[in-house]
Design an enzyme around this catalytic site. Structure first.
Site, PDB file in Angstrom:
ATOM      1  N   TYR A 128      -6.008 -13.230  -3.441  1.00 13.33           N
ATOM      2  CA  TYR A 128      -5.492 -12.696  -2.167  1.00 13.33           C
ATOM      3  C   TYR A 128      -6.247 -13.321  -1.004  1.00 13.33           C
ATOM      4  O   TYR A 128      -7.444 -13.078  -0.828  1.00 13.33           O
ATOM      5  CB  TYR A 128      -5.658 -11.182  -2.170  1.00 13.33           C
ATOM      6  N   HIS A 141      -3.312 -12.023   5.415  1.00  8.84           N
ATOM      7  CA  HIS A 141      -3.305 -10.859   6.303  1.00  8.84           C
ATOM      8  C   HIS A 141      -4.604 -10.590   7.047  1.00  8.84           C
ATOM      9  O   HIS A 141      -4.779  -9.510   7.607  1.00  8.84           O
ATOM     10  CB  HIS A 141      -2.946  -9.575   5.510  1.00  8.84           C
ATOM     11  N   CYS A 192       0.840  -1.194   0.000  1.00  8.27           N
ATOM     12  CA  CYS A 192       0.000   0.000   0.000  1.00  8.27           C
ATOM     13  C   CYS A 192       0.875   1.244   0.000  1.00  8.27           C
ATOM     14  O   CYS A 192       2.063   1.184   0.314  1.00  8.27           O
ATOM     15  CB  CYS A 192      -0.897  -0.007   1.227  1.00  8.27           C
ATOM     16  N   ASP A 218       3.427  -9.139   9.777  1.00  5.31           N
ATOM     17  CA  ASP A 218       4.190  -9.340   8.542  1.00  5.31           C
ATOM     18  C   ASP A 218       5.220  -8.219   8.360  1.00  5.31           C
ATOM     19  O   ASP A 218       6.361  -8.483   7.988  1.00  5.31           O
ATOM     20  CB  ASP A 218       3.202  -9.342   7.370  1.00  5.31           C
TER      21      ASP A 218
END
Ligand code: ADP
Ligand code: SF4
Length: 689
Positions: free
Chosen positions: A171, A174, A30, A266
């Protein structure tokens, strides 16, 4: 040229129908630019490709209007009208022979849908899982919802192919999207064929992966991104369970992109994790599949990269932050210029951009986010446009960045430093618990300065205005930094507090001073890292420490760097008492006095000394004295005097480095008057109405 030891990093890797030209893989990250700043974003990604990353990915891209991640600003692929914006990025990446990857994301119960106002969906009826405890719930998806979502993902994959992407992600990582939520028993309590057993919980991930492969798999690789652990034991996804999941779908995706969840685990800061901290989680994945594997670990050392490829841990070196701090990391290894690598310091200022919906910034790489807006390039800077010489007073991060960038432009530069070493606050702060990696800000710049004979450094040179006027430099940069205040002025108190107790500022502690007694109060009205780090330092030396803050939690701004939780845990584990919601009002007779910020009710704590971590004051006396001598500048040959970095207004190290770069970029450019916007921006296209 390249050291043959690193040849293995430059081997091509086949990923389904496409081939990465080397093993350097910029995983999705991001950036706070997204759909608002698409050309700035395209330019930034293009520079990564130019710097040698064989694969360059987007951030998460919202693929349907029914799941937006407002207030975060990411890319969108809601319909065909979003395709040109994405195609622009793809073109920039392809210009340099790299592959473009897109991470299709449907946040589901992670997003309250503040923009689209649709009801969020997930595997179960649950409150949406946001950082802000939004008072909104997601509804349980039924079979029709699942069928719709599969169709929407397929449509988005086709649009991604139209935009030119080479890799189209599924995806599931997370805890940031519907697929992860279906995988994890934390969220998935279903009793139908999408819940319960492992086979059932991966069913939707398998179906979506198959759909995507059928839709675009002939020409696009389909990576699957999954989290190996949520670090909450069997209450969440855990390693053995996820390995079984991978085993069940081993050969279906073209690439396994493995992470840990959530994002804060992460992308841990260097204060809480070393390079390669994910290796214990990743280590068995390659045994489960013949498909290539990519993993991350904030790797900046090529030797570590070689080790993890040779030992069979991964096939591709995944990187987000190392590629932000140095978009040219692969090229520098390829060209045998290891000493020029700008190593990520693991501070997560980059993440704070995303968290505040502001364009990404980086402590180490001041050009990040400004590649298109200001026309800055991480490795190139235009040649000097005059013979002017520049005196830089102060060798902290702002002075050092200014010196190396001006030096590369070809100007004659002198750094005058009052002390006997360079690095300023970075050198001091890097000695504090957990902050050692911050010295990289200094080390990269010193390495650059060694290569620049036109930049000279003088130590023990605490300059006065008379000294500067006598030297005859055309441009003077005052980068003299700032000092922590000892009078309590900060966010809470805008006027000095009367202390009748021993006070030690953060500078005092960094200079080696220590309280006389053993009981100390750290009063944190700064809310970033310094208060908690000093509490840790003193507790480690055997002081009895109480950390007090007017905020509701320790170091509250560090939510933006995803550290708050870790910092609070560390203070608790270190035995530091924590008091929140309190304002320091006075200190006398061995007591610190506080008022509750809600009720004003008073309370006291025993203390031998107070460490106020509040505001700072710029070291501006030199600048003000020079300014007062404006009438003498012409005779002294001075054209400009500019205060930069903390000497102008104290802020983060990233601000200081950016300020140094900015002076260097703007020297001899047309003056910025403030009457026009000095950077490029994009304006939304207006619809007919
Ligand atoms: P910044 O973050 O803006 O770079 P720092 O506080 O890290 O600021 O660095 C400021 C540097 O300037 C320190 O190394 C300090 O020793 C030096 N300095 C401060 N005042 C003077 C002065 N009058 N002459 C020379 N050096 C100075
Ligand atoms: Fe690394 Fe900090 Fe730059 Fe992020 S901001 S890439 S953590 S140096």
């Amino acid at each position: 040229m390249r050291d043959p030891r690193y040849d293995i990093l430059f081997e091509p890797v086949k990923i389904g129908p496409v081939t990465a030209r080397n093993r350097f893989f910029q995983v999705p990250h991001c950036n706070g630019m997204g759909y608002r700043d698409p050309t700035a974003l395209a330019t930034m990604r293009g520079i990564k490709a130019e710097g040698g990353w064989a694969v360059v990915c987007t951030e998460q891209v919202e693929f349907h209007y029914s799941s937006d991640i407002t207030p975060f600003i990411e890319l969108r692929l809601w319909d065909d009208r979003d395709v040109p914006m994405l195609a622009r990025m793809v073109d920039k990446i392809h210009e340099h022979g790299s592959l473009a990857g897109i991470e299709l994301a449907y946040n589901g119960m992670n997003g309250p849908n503040l923009y689209g106002r649709e009801v969020p969906m997930g595997p179960a009826h649950l409150p949406v899982a946001t950082f802000t405890y939004e008072p909104v719930q997601a509804r349980r998806m039924d079979k029709a919802d699942i069928a719709n979502l599969r169709r929407w993902h397929r449509q988005a994959a086709l649009r991604a192919r139209t935009a030119g992407f080479d890799l189209v992600y599924v995806y599931a990582a997370h805890a940031l999207g519907f697929l992860h939520h279906f995988l994890s028993r934390r969220y998935n309590d279903r009793t139908d064929e999408y819940g319960g057993s492992l086979e059932n919980r991966i069913r939707l991930m398998r179906e979506i992966t198959q759909d995507t492969k059928e839709a675009v798999g002939a020409t696009c690789a389909v990576p699957l991104r999954i989290s190996l652990d949520e670090l909450m034991g069997e209450g969440g996804l855990y390693k053995e369970e996820v390995e079984d999941m991978i085993g069940l779908m081993a050969e279906l995706p073209d690439l396994w992109d493995v992470t840990i969840a959530g994002w804060e685990n992460d992308s841990r800061t260097s204060r809480f994790a070393e390079e390669g901290h994910e290796e214990p989680f990743i280590k068995h994945v390659k045994r489960l599949t013949t498909k290539p594997v990519v993993g991350v670990g904030r790797y900046t050392s090529p030797d570590a990269m070689v080790r993890i490829v040779k030992s069979g841990l991964v096939d591709l070196i995944g990187a987000a932050r190392p590629s932000i701090a140095d978009p040219f990391l692969p090229k520098k290894i390829e060209e045998g210029r290891l000493e020029d690598i700008r190593e990520c310091i693991g501070c997560n200022i980059c993440v704070s951009g995303d968290f505040s919906s502001a364009p990404i910034r980086c402590t180490q790489n001041p050009t990040m986010g400004d590649e298109w807006r200001r026309g800055w390039h991480p490795e190139r800077i235009r040649a000097r446009e005059s013979e002017a010489r520049v005196l830089i007073v102060g060798g902290g991060p702002s002075g050092l960045e200014c010196a190396q960038a001006l030096g590369k432009r070809g100007y004659g530069v002198v750094i005058a430093e009052a002390g006997t070493s360079l690095g300023g606050r970075v050198t001091r702060e890097a000695k504090l618990p957990g902050l050692a990696a911050w010295a990289r800000v200094r080390d990269y710049r010193l390495q650059q300065l060694h290569q620049l004979p036109n930049v000279e450094t003088y130590f023990d040179s605490s300059l006065t205005a008379d000294d500067v006027l006598g030297f005859g430099f055309e441009h003077v940069v005052v980068a003299t930094g700032a000092r922590w205040r000892g009078d309590g002025v900060g966010h809470q108190h805008t006027r000095p507090v009367r202390f009748e107790a021993p006070i030690l500022t953060p500078d005092d502690l960094m200079e080696g001073k220590r309280p006389v007694g053993r009981t100390v109060v750290v009063w944190d009205d700064d809310h970033y890292y310094m208060g908690s780090v000093l509490a840790e330092l003193l507790a480690g030396e055997g002081y009895s420490v109480t950390y007090v803050t007017p905020a509701a939690e320790v170091a509250t701004w560090t939510r933006a760097t995803m550290e708050q939780h870790f910092i609070q845990a560390r203070l608790i584990e270190t035995g530091i008492a924590i008091r929140t919601g309190l304002t320091l009002t006075a200190a006398a007779n061995g007591e610190a006095q506080f008022a509750c910020i809600y009720t004003r009710r008073p309370s006291t704590l025993p203390c031998d000394a107070i460490i106020p971590v509040t505001g700072r004051l710029p070291n501006e006396s030199l600048f003000l004295a020079l300014d007062a001598h404006r009438a003498n500048w012409r005779d002294a040959g001075i054209l400009s005097v500019t205060a930069i970095g903390d000497a102008r207004a104290p802020a983060t190290i990233a601000h200081a480095v950016h300020a140094g770069r900015r002076f260097a970029e703007e020297l001899d450019a047309p003056p910025i008057t403030g009457d026009t916007v000095p950077f490029k921006r994009e304006i939304a296209g207006l619809e007919d109405w």
